[in-house]
Design a protein around this motif. Structure first.
Motif, PDB file in Angstrom:
ATOM      1  N   LYS A   1      64.801  47.981  81.641  1.00 15.85           N
ATOM      2  CA  LYS A   1      66.153  48.556  81.402  1.00 15.85           C
ATOM      3  C   LYS A   1      66.821  47.451  80.248  1.00 15.85           C
ATOM      4  O   LYS A   1      67.578  47.971  79.452  1.00 15.85           O
ATOM      5  CB  LYS A   1      67.095  48.282  82.611  1.00 15.85           C
ATOM      6  N   ILE A   2      66.704  46.115  80.425  1.00 12.73           N
ATOM      7  CA  ILE A   2      67.105  45.334  79.526  1.00 12.73           C
ATOM      8  C   ILE A   2      66.616  45.193  78.208  1.00 12.73           C
ATOM      9  O   ILE A   2      67.422  45.455  77.204  1.00 12.73           O
ATOM     10  CB  ILE A   2      66.840  43.741  80.104  1.00 12.73           C
ATOM     11  N   ALA A   3      65.370  45.770  77.967  1.00 17.45           N
ATOM     12  CA  ALA A   3      64.555  45.811  77.004  1.00 17.45           C
ATOM     13  C   ALA A   3      65.257  46.961  75.980  1.00 17.45           C
ATOM     14  O   ALA A   3      65.866  47.106  75.134  1.00 17.45           O
ATOM     15  CB  ALA A   3      63.272  45.928  76.877  1.00 17.45           C
ATOM     16  N   GLU A   4      65.278  48.087  76.891  1.00 18.03           N
ATOM     17  CA  GLU A   4      65.849  49.515  76.314  1.00 18.03           C
ATOM     18  C   GLU A   4      67.109  49.224  75.846  1.00 18.03           C
ATOM     19  O   GLU A   4      67.481  49.874  74.692  1.00 18.03           O
ATOM     20  CB  GLU A   4      65.593  50.555  77.496  1.00 18.03           C
ATOM     21  N   GLU A   5      67.953  48.791  76.542  1.00 15.46           N
ATOM     22  CA  GLU A   5      69.436  48.597  76.326  1.00 15.46           C
ATOM     23  C   GLU A   5      69.352  47.803  74.876  1.00 15.46           C
ATOM     24  O   GLU A   5      70.320  48.051  74.120  1.00 15.46           O
ATOM     25  CB  GLU A   5      70.216  48.188  77.486  1.00 15.46           C
ATOM     26  N   PHE A   6      68.699  46.694  74.873  1.00 11.61           N
ATOM     27  CA  PHE A   6      68.856  45.782  73.677  1.00 11.61           C
ATOM     28  C   PHE A   6      68.390  46.748  72.575  1.00 11.61           C
ATOM     29  O   PHE A   6      68.985  46.525  71.410  1.00 11.61           O
ATOM     30  CB  PHE A   6      67.968  44.549  73.746  1.00 11.61           C
ATOM     31  N   ILE A   7      67.357  47.239  72.568  1.00 12.38           N
ATOM     32  CA  ILE A   7      66.733  47.789  71.314  1.00 12.38           C
ATOM     33  C   ILE A   7      67.758  48.809  71.152  1.00 12.38           C
ATOM     34  O   ILE A   7      68.061  49.220  69.583  1.00 12.38           O
ATOM     35  CB  ILE A   7      65.215  48.723  71.888  1.00 12.38           C
TER      36      ILE A   7
END
Length: 265
Positions: free
Chosen positions: A44-50
């Motif tokens: 979730k963290i990676a997807e939101e950042f991207i």
């Protein structure tokens, strides 16, 4: 898989910019890798950042893959699913991620230590990372893909590790997977001749035990047959007339590790 497609300096710069977003996404994940954290949170963290950087996660919905990250813990080599499993001390975790923006992909992976990892497994992670750079050293026009694979294989097998054969690196560009295949094993002087403009995702997948792997019932997760740990590192590189340029970065990750007083292997 698409054939080999050479990239211009301008196109390589787009991939490098995406590699910067990717490196910073990895760093956001690195901040939260610790005991008790669920791997689904990392996804979730990676997807939101991207998405916040007007890019797209390359892996999400690629051939039906349902997540933004491949998260592979311990004996899982690659393509592991994020889930509700909580990380525990002694785990190692490979995080593989891609970023797509302005028509091109960048791809990289890093293996992290969680808490107190035993000495043999820690050395596996260190040596797998080192093998990536051993491969990159030989990347330049005129060399063969077999030269690259030989360099990785020689470095790792001399240290007693297994080199996974069933999964390989690849070209990358407008498509996440392009030609040529980039095995982590090979014979010098054999394979596709490298030429300026190629963009390659080089990704050694190395096992502490034997090299054999099996696929789990989900159709994606690949683990070692003997359930010994495996490590995985990956960079995207562009061949220049005189050598190669690394388009992805581990710098942001390792700044985070240092800030947490963790060892950088």
């Amino acid at each position: 898989m698409k054939g080999v497609v050479l990239k211009s300096r301008e196109e390589a710069e787009i991939i490098k910019a995406n590699g910067d977003i990717l490196g910073r996404a990895h760093a956001e994940v690195a901040k939260r890798i610790e005991e008790g954290v669920k791997t689904s949170l990392l996804d979730k963290i990676a997807e939101e950042f991207i998405l916040d950087h007007q890019a797209k996660p390359s892996f999400k919905n690629y051939n039906g893959f349902p997540f933004s990250l491949c998260i592979s813990v311990n004996e899982v080599v690659v393509h592991g699913f994020p889930n509700d499993r909580e990380l525990k001390s002694g785990d190692i975790i490979s995080v593989d991620c891609g970023v797509y923006k302005n028509g091109f992909h960048a791809d990289s992976a890093y293996t992290y230590l969680v808490g107190e990892v035993d000495a043999k497994t820690k050395t596996l992670v260190k040596d797998t990372k080192a093998s990536l750079y051993e491969g990159i050293k030989v990347v330049r026009p005129g060399q063969r893909i077999g030269d690259l694979g030989y360099a990785i294989q020689k470095y790792t097998e001399e240290r007693g590790y297994g080199v996974v054969r069933e999964l390989v690196g690849h070209g990358v560009g407008k498509n996440l997977h392009e030609g040529p295949d980039v095995p982590n094993y090979g014979k010098r002087g054999q394979g596709t001749k490298m030429e300026a403009g190629m963009v390659l995702a080089i990704e050694p997948m190395i096992t502490l035990g034997k090299r054999f792997v099996v696929q789990e019932r989900d159709g994606w997760t690949i683990r070692t047959e003997d359930r010994q740990p495996a490590a995985h590192f990956e960079h995207t590189v562009w061949l220049t007339p005189g050598g190669c340029e690394v388009l992805t970065t581990f710098d942001y990750i390792e700044e985070v590790l240092k800030s947490k007083n963790l060892e950088v292997l």
